[in-house]
Enzyme design. Sequence first.
Site, mmCIF file in Angstrom:
data_model
loop_
_atom_site.group_PDB
_atom_site.id
_atom_site.type_symbol
_atom_site.label_atom_id
_atom_site.label_comp_id
_atom_site.label_asym_id
_atom_site.label_seq_id
_atom_site.Cartn_x
_atom_site.Cartn_y
_atom_site.Cartn_z
ATOM 1 C CD GLU A 90 -39.225 -35.208 -28.295
ATOM 2 O OE1 GLU A 90 -40.384 -34.752 -28.219
ATOM 3 O OE2 GLU A 90 -38.743 -36.009 -27.491
ATOM 4 N NE ARG A 111 -51.627 -31.672 -34.271
ATOM 5 C CZ ARG A 111 -50.384 -31.813 -33.795
ATOM 6 N NH1 ARG A 111 -49.876 -30.922 -32.993
ATOM 7 N NH2 ARG A 111 -49.675 -32.854 -34.118
ATOM 8 C CE LYS A 137 -42.736 -36.444 -33.697
ATOM 9 N NZ LYS A 137 -41.567 -35.605 -33.461
HETATM 10 P P1 ATP Z 1 -46.492 -35.518 -33.131
HETATM 11 O O1 ATP Z 1 -47.705 -35.084 -32.399
HETATM 12 O O2 ATP Z 1 -46.757 -36.054 -34.482
HETATM 13 O O3 ATP Z 1 -45.591 -36.396 -32.343
HETATM 14 P P2 ATP Z 1 -45.011 -33.243 -32.464
HETATM 15 O O4 ATP Z 1 -45.750 -31.963 -32.447
HETATM 16 O O5 ATP Z 1 -44.701 -33.875 -31.171
HETATM 17 O O6 ATP Z 1 -45.734 -34.199 -33.456
HETATM 18 P P3 ATP Z 1 -42.448 -32.203 -33.038
HETATM 19 O O7 ATP Z 1 -41.289 -32.936 -33.562
HETATM 20 O O8 ATP Z 1 -42.397 -31.740 -31.645
HETATM 21 O O9 ATP Z 1 -43.683 -33.140 -33.273
HETATM 22 O O10 ATP Z 1 -42.874 -31.044 -34.011
HETATM 23 C C1 ATP Z 1 -42.032 -30.162 -34.690
HETATM 24 C C2 ATP Z 1 -42.859 -29.015 -35.189
HETATM 25 O O11 ATP Z 1 -43.825 -29.476 -36.121
HETATM 26 C C3 ATP Z 1 -43.612 -28.341 -34.066
HETATM 27 O O12 ATP Z 1 -43.487 -26.949 -34.196
HETATM 28 C C4 ATP Z 1 -45.019 -28.800 -34.266
HETATM 29 O O13 ATP Z 1 -45.937 -27.877 -33.793
HETATM 30 C C5 ATP Z 1 -45.093 -29.004 -35.778
HETATM 31 N N1 ATP Z 1 -46.140 -29.973 -36.109
HETATM 32 C C6 ATP Z 1 -46.228 -31.251 -35.714
HETATM 33 N N2 ATP Z 1 -47.363 -31.832 -36.178
HETATM 34 C C7 ATP Z 1 -47.999 -30.883 -36.902
HETATM 35 C C8 ATP Z 1 -49.218 -30.838 -37.641
HETATM 36 N N3 ATP Z 1 -50.024 -31.897 -37.726
HETATM 37 N N4 ATP Z 1 -49.550 -29.683 -38.261
HETATM 38 C C9 ATP Z 1 -48.743 -28.605 -38.192
HETATM 39 N N5 ATP Z 1 -47.590 -28.574 -37.518
HETATM 40 C C10 ATP Z 1 -47.207 -29.691 -36.868
HETATM 41 MG MG MG Z 2 -43.475 -33.246 -29.647
#
Ligand code: ATP
Ligand code: MG
Length: 576
Positions: free
Chosen positions: A54, A279, A289
């Site tokens: 995102e 994760r 984020k």
């Molecule tokens: P955050 O929790 O940091 O805001 P998010 O999951 O909302 O992260 P996205 O931009 O939606 O961030 O994530 C893009 C991809 O990266 C998704 O498939 C998500 O599952 C993966 N991702 C995000 N954080 C991790 C992590 N700590 N380990 C592995 N994959 C991750």
């Molecule tokens: Mg997200």
Amino acid sequence: MDQNCDIPTDSGKGIRMAENSEKMEKPKHFIQLKIDKDLETKKYDQVYTRFPPEPNGYLHIGHAKSICLNFGLKSQYNGKTNLRFDDTNPETEKQEYIDSIKEDVKWLGFEWDQECYSSSYFQKLYDIAISMIERGMAYVCHMTPEQTKEYRGTLTEPGKNSPFRDRSVEENLVEFEKMKNGEYNEGVCVLRAKIDMAAPNMNMRDPIMYRVKKTAHPKTGTEWCIYPMYDYTHGLSDSFEGITHSLCTLEFADHRPLYDWYLKAAEVSHFPEQTEFSRLNLDHTVMSKRRLIQLVEEGHVDSWDDPRMLTISGMRRRGFTPKSIRNFCDRIGITKKDNIISMSTLEHAIREDLDEIAERRMAVTNPLKVTITNFPEDEEVDVSAPKHPKKDLGERNFKFTKELYIEHDDFMMDPPKKFFRLGPGRMVRLRNAYVIQCDEVIQDENGKPIELKCSYIKETFGGVTPEGMKKVKGIIHWVSAKYAKPIEVRIYDRLFAHPNPVAAEDGFLSTLNPESKQLMRTAFIEQGVDGVKPGDCYQFERLGFFTADPDTTPEKAVFNRTVTLKDTWAKVSSRN
Ligand code: ATP
Ligand code: MG
């Protein structure tokens, strides 16, 4: 499921194990095994993955795990991978983030097959929503957000049907049209899927498909004022793009039934499949984020690419290489078990890569002047040393002169016995040059040493210990005061002192490490290091690996400490 091949968090041991297993060819992880089966049974002909960020922030090391997994499968299986921006929340998304995400993925060494945006499917998604309304599978609900929450039930109690659940198809079409035309304000009504308010899985209790948001979107501007929810959008976007393996983190496991339900409800012709993995969690840092934004906005760090941040851009600025990040992701493996990886494992990965590629130099970060009293005023002695101890990169040459700088920390007025560096009356070897003895200490009015008067022993040049002389144990680095170049050195350390900042009683900000950044503005580097460009990297002997910062100018190089030579935190934790 037996997927416990995560390496232990105990850094030293874990790394040795991982290295051995690399040599023995790593066993396939559960997603690779699943793909093997899917290809064998002809469920899919080709592997097609996507990385779906995102665009509401900069990518961090957690995202790197997902990037390496998705793009790694593309190369292992000769498949394809899309970069898809999951842009359905216009308030928080920006073009700046889209640009940085593209830059970071490329920098990590990956190429996507298509650059996609969920927003480019808005019309398609809307048409499917209309068709679901027509087939009695979705309805416009006018309950207030509070009522909606109350009607949802709890984990132990079923929810209740909304009074709007049985609206006629005609009425729903009219109401949804009004939502789309901006006739309702935000929060007045939503479009919901008609599933089951008594479902044990709360995600299936008539989830919201669309809500009103009167915010311009970075891509679609003001064309839409209704926006589809993540769950509704994600699986359908996967299907439109022909994705086969939709990989996400474990917290989405409970959303999988909904993912599948929407695919069936939309009567798609291509069915992707969602698989979850754990994760990445790292100690001594925060990764979401939301918290990273807080660190930047409240000024706890200087910027998104502050070298203390575990954003990809921060790590790049600090001096991490793409290879070290990819190696790290490879080592931690892909499992279904949540755990916390030690920061030492990440530091080991960059240390290992830089040890191979970084040339050696001497630099003094906190200079203390040394005058060699018995060295002739105008004499200069040529010194040479290998650029790299293990590689055939040739020699570097510099001068030994009467006035030098050594590191303040390498001198103590009243050193303990085990201090093998310099003290009054003591001897030390200057690396690649002579043994010197400290004869006199000049101090300022507060007793702080400001200059050492030393004598050198000519016969000790280049590591020689003349007969009859006791071997000098300590070796320290130095630079010639006449020829050394001024540089700025920024010493970075872990941003959080606490291993698990989020669990800290007074909040994660209370555990910020006050010593995470130290500026050494009067540092010096040995003669001959010219034309330094951002990204250039050296090992400063005895100090660590350092990478030139973008703040570097032709007049003055600025170096960031990327990582120390040894794991200094291992000592701290074993002492505690
Ligand atoms: P955050 O929790 O940091 O805001 P998010 O999951 O909302 O992260 P996205 O931009 O939606 O961030 O994530 C893009 C991809 O990266 C998704 O498939 C998500 O599952 C993966 N991702 C995000 N954080 C991790 C992590 N700590 N380990 C592995 N994959 C991750
Ligand atoms: Mg997200």
